[in-house]
Design a protein around this motif. Structure first.
Motif, PDB file in Angstrom:
ATOM      1  N   VAL A  25      -8.679   3.859   3.460  1.00  0.00           N
ATOM      2  CA  VAL A  25      -7.656   2.850   3.186  1.00  0.00           C
ATOM      3  C   VAL A  25      -8.274   1.615   2.554  1.00  0.00           C
ATOM      4  CG1 VAL A  25      -5.959   1.310   4.250  1.00  0.00           C
ATOM      5  CG2 VAL A  25      -6.130   3.682   5.006  1.00  0.00           C
ATOM      6  N   SER A  26      -9.428   1.199   3.074  1.00  0.00           N
ATOM      7  CA  SER A  26     -10.076  -0.003   2.526  1.00  0.00           C
ATOM      8  C   SER A  26     -10.525   0.198   1.081  1.00  0.00           C
ATOM      9  CB  SER A  26     -11.276  -0.388   3.397  1.00  0.00           C
ATOM     10  OG  SER A  26     -12.297   0.593   3.313  1.00  0.00           O
ATOM     11  N   LYS A  27     -10.931   1.424   0.740  1.00  0.00           N
ATOM     12  CA  LYS A  27     -11.357   1.706  -0.632  1.00  0.00           C
ATOM     13  C   LYS A  27     -10.169   1.696  -1.595  1.00  0.00           C
ATOM     14  CE  LYS A  27     -15.781   2.334   0.032  1.00  0.00           C
ATOM     15  NZ  LYS A  27     -16.795   1.430  -0.594  1.00  0.00           N
ATOM     16  N   LEU A  28      -8.987   2.056  -1.078  1.00  0.00           N
ATOM     17  CA  LEU A  28      -7.794   2.096  -1.933  1.00  0.00           C
ATOM     18  C   LEU A  28      -7.079   0.759  -1.993  1.00  0.00           C
ATOM     19  CD1 LEU A  28      -6.307   5.545  -0.855  1.00  0.00           C
ATOM     20  CD2 LEU A  28      -7.315   4.976  -3.062  1.00  0.00           C
ATOM     21  N   TYR A  29      -7.415  -0.147  -1.074  1.00  0.00           N
ATOM     22  CA  TYR A  29      -6.742  -1.446  -1.070  1.00  0.00           C
ATOM     23  C   TYR A  29      -7.132  -2.202  -2.327  1.00  0.00           C
ATOM     24  CZ  TYR A  29      -4.544  -5.628   0.818  1.00  0.00           C
ATOM     25  OH  TYR A  29      -3.709  -6.690   1.029  1.00  0.00           O
ATOM     26  N   PRO A  30      -6.141  -2.677  -3.113  1.00  0.00           N
ATOM     27  CA  PRO A  30      -6.441  -3.286  -4.419  1.00  0.00           C
ATOM     28  C   PRO A  30      -7.188  -4.598  -4.287  1.00  0.00           C
ATOM     29  CG  PRO A  30      -4.128  -3.603  -3.858  1.00  0.00           C
ATOM     30  CD  PRO A  30      -4.700  -2.693  -2.805  1.00  0.00           C
ATOM     31  N   ALA A  31      -8.222  -4.714  -5.083  1.00  0.00           N
ATOM     32  CA  ALA A  31      -8.969  -5.972  -5.170  1.00  0.00           C
ATOM     33  C   ALA A  31      -8.421  -6.791  -6.335  1.00  0.00           C
ATOM     34  CB  ALA A  31     -10.450  -5.693  -5.365  1.00  0.00           C
ATOM     35  N   ASP A  32      -8.652  -8.085  -6.280  1.00  0.00           N
ATOM     36  CA  ASP A  32      -8.185  -8.972  -7.350  1.00  0.00           C
ATOM     37  C   ASP A  32      -9.158  -8.895  -8.523  1.00  0.00           C
ATOM     38  OD1 ASP A  32      -6.056  -9.794  -5.795  1.00  0.00           O
ATOM     39  OD2 ASP A  32      -7.202 -11.426  -4.876  1.00  0.00           O
ATOM     40  N   LEU A  96      -4.293   8.450  15.262  1.00  0.00           N
ATOM     41  CA  LEU A  96      -4.510   8.399  13.812  1.00  0.00           C
ATOM     42  C   LEU A  96      -3.214   8.240  13.026  1.00  0.00           C
ATOM     43  CD1 LEU A  96      -7.195  11.209  13.349  1.00  0.00           C
ATOM     44  CD2 LEU A  96      -7.552   8.759  13.688  1.00  0.00           C
ATOM     45  N   LEU A  97      -2.167   8.964  13.428  1.00  0.00           N
ATOM     46  CA  LEU A  97      -0.942   8.996  12.627  1.00  0.00           C
ATOM     47  C   LEU A  97      -0.252   7.628  12.507  1.00  0.00           C
ATOM     48  CD1 LEU A  97       1.078  10.679  11.003  1.00  0.00           C
ATOM     49  CD2 LEU A  97       2.270  11.173  13.149  1.00  0.00           C
ATOM     50  N   PRO A  98      -0.034   6.885  13.609  1.00  0.00           N
ATOM     51  CA  PRO A  98       0.672   5.597  13.455  1.00  0.00           C
ATOM     52  C   PRO A  98      -0.041   4.639  12.498  1.00  0.00           C
ATOM     53  CG  PRO A  98       0.576   6.233  15.763  1.00  0.00           C
ATOM     54  CD  PRO A  98      -0.315   7.181  15.027  1.00  0.00           C
ATOM     55  N   GLU A  99      -1.359   4.547  12.624  1.00  0.00           N
ATOM     56  CA  GLU A  99      -2.098   3.635  11.746  1.00  0.00           C
ATOM     57  C   GLU A  99      -2.104   4.136  10.305  1.00  0.00           C
ATOM     58  OE1 GLU A  99      -6.649   1.988  11.390  1.00  0.00           O
ATOM     59  OE2 GLU A  99      -5.698   1.926  13.375  1.00  0.00           O
ATOM     60  N   LEU A 100      -2.151   5.449  10.127  1.00  0.00           N
ATOM     61  CA  LEU A 100      -2.127   6.001   8.776  1.00  0.00           C
ATOM     62  C   LEU A 100      -0.797   5.698   8.089  1.00  0.00           C
ATOM     63  CD1 LEU A 100      -3.458   7.715   6.560  1.00  0.00           C
ATOM     64  CD2 LEU A 100      -2.445   9.743   7.645  1.00  0.00           C
ATOM     65  N   VAL A 101       0.319   5.850   8.817  1.00  0.00           N
ATOM     66  CA  VAL A 101       1.633   5.575   8.236  1.00  0.00           C
ATOM     67  C   VAL A 101       1.747   4.109   7.829  1.00  0.00           C
ATOM     68  CG1 VAL A 101       4.098   5.480   8.720  1.00  0.00           C
ATOM     69  CG2 VAL A 101       2.770   7.459   9.444  1.00  0.00           C
ATOM     70  N   VAL A 102       1.337   3.211   8.721  1.00  0.00           N
ATOM     71  CA  VAL A 102       1.403   1.779   8.416  1.00  0.00           C
ATOM     72  C   VAL A 102       0.501   1.444   7.218  1.00  0.00           C
ATOM     73  CG1 VAL A 102       0.881  -0.529   9.282  1.00  0.00           C
ATOM     74  CG2 VAL A 102       1.997   1.130  10.760  1.00  0.00           C
ATOM     75  N   SER A 103      -0.678   2.045   7.176  1.00  0.00           N
ATOM     76  CA  SER A 103      -1.612   1.782   6.078  1.00  0.00           C
ATOM     77  C   SER A 103      -1.066   2.263   4.741  1.00  0.00           C
ATOM     78  CB  SER A 103      -2.963   2.462   6.365  1.00  0.00           C
ATOM     79  OG  SER A 103      -3.531   1.964   7.549  1.00  0.00           O
ATOM     80  N   ILE A 104      -0.440   3.438   4.751  1.00  0.00           N
ATOM     81  CA  ILE A 104       0.111   3.975   3.506  1.00  0.00           C
ATOM     82  C   ILE A 104       1.292   3.131   3.027  1.00  0.00           C
ATOM     83  CG2 ILE A 104       1.415   5.930   2.560  1.00  0.00           C
ATOM     84  CD1 ILE A 104      -0.505   7.792   3.878  1.00  0.00           C
ATOM     85  N   VAL A 105       2.117   2.655   3.970  1.00  0.00           N
ATOM     86  CA  VAL A 105       3.216   1.765   3.588  1.00  0.00           C
ATOM     87  C   VAL A 105       2.666   0.486   2.967  1.00  0.00           C
ATOM     88  CG1 VAL A 105       5.092   0.334   4.479  1.00  0.00           C
ATOM     89  CG2 VAL A 105       4.842   2.682   5.273  1.00  0.00           C
ATOM     90  N   LEU A 106       1.593  -0.042   3.557  1.00  0.00           N
ATOM     91  CA  LEU A 106       0.959  -1.243   3.006  1.00  0.00           C
ATOM     92  C   LEU A 106       0.408  -0.982   1.604  1.00  0.00           C
ATOM     93  CD1 LEU A 106      -0.157  -4.140   3.323  1.00  0.00           C
ATOM     94  CD2 LEU A 106      -2.183  -3.138   4.384  1.00  0.00           C
ATOM     95  N   LEU A 107      -0.294   0.136   1.435  1.00  0.00           N
ATOM     96  CA  LEU A 107      -0.842   0.480   0.125  1.00  0.00           C
ATOM     97  C   LEU A 107       0.268   0.708  -0.889  1.00  0.00           C
ATOM     98  CD1 LEU A 107      -3.697   2.918   1.216  1.00  0.00           C
ATOM     99  CD2 LEU A 107      -3.971   0.620   0.278  1.00  0.00           C
ATOM    100  N   LEU A 108       1.370   1.301  -0.434  1.00  0.00           N
ATOM    101  CA  LEU A 108       2.492   1.555  -1.326  1.00  0.00           C
ATOM    102  C   LEU A 108       3.097   0.246  -1.821  1.00  0.00           C
ATOM    103  CD1 LEU A 108       4.253   3.819  -2.541  1.00  0.00           C
ATOM    104  CD2 LEU A 108       5.747   3.600  -0.550  1.00  0.00           C
ATOM    105  N   SER A 109       3.144  -0.763  -0.954  1.00  0.00           N
ATOM    106  CA  SER A 109       3.693  -2.056  -1.357  1.00  0.00           C
ATOM    107  C   SER A 109       2.754  -2.803  -2.300  1.00  0.00           C
ATOM    108  CB  SER A 109       3.971  -2.916  -0.114  1.00  0.00           C
ATOM    109  OG  SER A 109       2.750  -3.266   0.530  1.00  0.00           O
ATOM    110  N   LYS A 110       1.448  -2.492  -2.206  1.00  0.00           N
ATOM    111  CA  LYS A 110       0.469  -3.164  -3.049  1.00  0.00           C
ATOM    112  C   LYS A 110       0.270  -2.459  -4.387  1.00  0.00           C
ATOM    113  CE  LYS A 110      -0.797  -6.507  -0.254  1.00  0.00           C
ATOM    114  NZ  LYS A 110      -0.673  -7.937  -0.603  1.00  0.00           N
ATOM    115  N   ASN A 111       0.315  -1.131  -4.354  1.00  0.00           N
ATOM    116  CA  ASN A 111       0.049  -0.372  -5.578  1.00  0.00           C
ATOM    117  C   ASN A 111       0.785   0.964  -5.493  1.00  0.00           C
ATOM    118  OD1 ASN A 111      -1.003   0.842  -7.879  1.00  0.00           O
ATOM    119  ND2 ASN A 111      -3.018  -0.083  -7.602  1.00  0.00           N
ATOM    120  N   ALA A 112       2.078   0.924  -5.831  1.00  0.00           N
ATOM    121  CA  ALA A 112       2.911   2.118  -5.721  1.00  0.00           C
ATOM    122  C   ALA A 112       2.439   3.226  -6.661  1.00  0.00           C
ATOM    123  CB  ALA A 112       4.367   1.765  -6.007  1.00  0.00           C
ATOM    124  N   GLY A 113       1.993   2.848  -7.855  1.00  0.00           N
ATOM    125  CA  GLY A 113       1.564   3.847  -8.832  1.00  0.00           C
ATOM    126  C   GLY A 113       0.390   4.667  -8.345  1.00  0.00           C
TER     127      GLY A 113
END
Length: 212
Positions: A25-32, A96-113
């Motif tokens: 998740v941290s690797k996929l989180y968009p940097a500025d 694992l599942l609850p944190e993964l779902v929240v993380s993916i929702v966060l990533l989706l809001s940051k970089n849907a593409g």
């Protein structure tokens, strides 16, 4: 992570999977990144996205095998449901599942593409039916179904009946009134300036009175 209390009941392999999941998740989180062309992703980033998809697929396969068995046991009685819930809570499904779902929702809001490119979201959607069947075994489900927001089914379902009608008649409850009522064995609580009687929910709760 520094403030997280390590659970002795969590196995080393499960803790390693959680750390690996957080690393993805941290690797996929968009940097500025200044000057980066929109909707263009490096091969390394796409590789991490592909790895997240494979990880999610394996996790969903495991959970998809576990939940039907858990549901078949939990449907026996409320006691069985409570016991199975504790087991599931300490398994991959609860850790694992609850944190993964929240993380993916966060990533989706940051970089849907990028998340659409990775393709992990449709895999999670396949678990909804299994999760729904298990959640419907929870005590009080019948009353929860009467609510518009029945899932996860803890808001509003126990604010019904005589206690609700009494609250409508009382326009103002002082703090001293609430404290005296609770000293006499009642269980009133204040949420957003409104007083709710959660005495009935206390007797059904699997979490215990301390959390309430």
């Amino acid at each position: 992570m520094d403030q997280e209390i390590y659970s002795k009941e969590r196995s080393a392999s499960l803790d390693l999977l959680l750390r690996f999941q957080r690393l993805l998740v941290s690797k996929l989180y968009p940097a500025d990144c200044v000057g980066q062309v929109p909707n263009t992703y490096s091969p390394d980033l796409l590789g991490v996205g592909s790895l997240l998809k494979k990880y999610t697929a394996l996790l969903c396969t495991h959970i998809g095998d576990i939940l039907p068995v858990a549901t078949s046991i939990a449907c026996t009685s409320h006691r069985h449901f409570a016991e199975v819930s504790c087991v599931v809570d300490g398994d991959l499904t609860g850790i694992l599942l609850p944190e993964l779902v929240v993380s993916i929702v966060l990533l989706l809001s940051k970089n849907a593409g990028l998340m659409q490119e990775a393709g992990a979201i449709p895999l999670l959607a396949g678990l909804l039916e299994h999760l729904d069947r298990f959640n419907h075994l929870a005590p009080g489900k019948e009353r929860d179904d009467n609510e518009d927001l029945a899932w996860p089914g803890i808001m509003g379902s126990f604010f019904t009946g005589q206690s609700c009608r009494n609250n409508e008649e009382v326009t103002l409850i002082r703090k001293a009134d609430l404290e005296n009522h609770n000293k006499d064995g009642g269980f009133w609580t204040v949420i957003d300036g409104k007083v709710y009687d959660i005495k009935d929910f206390q007797t059904q709760s699997l979490t215990g009175s301390s959390i309430l």
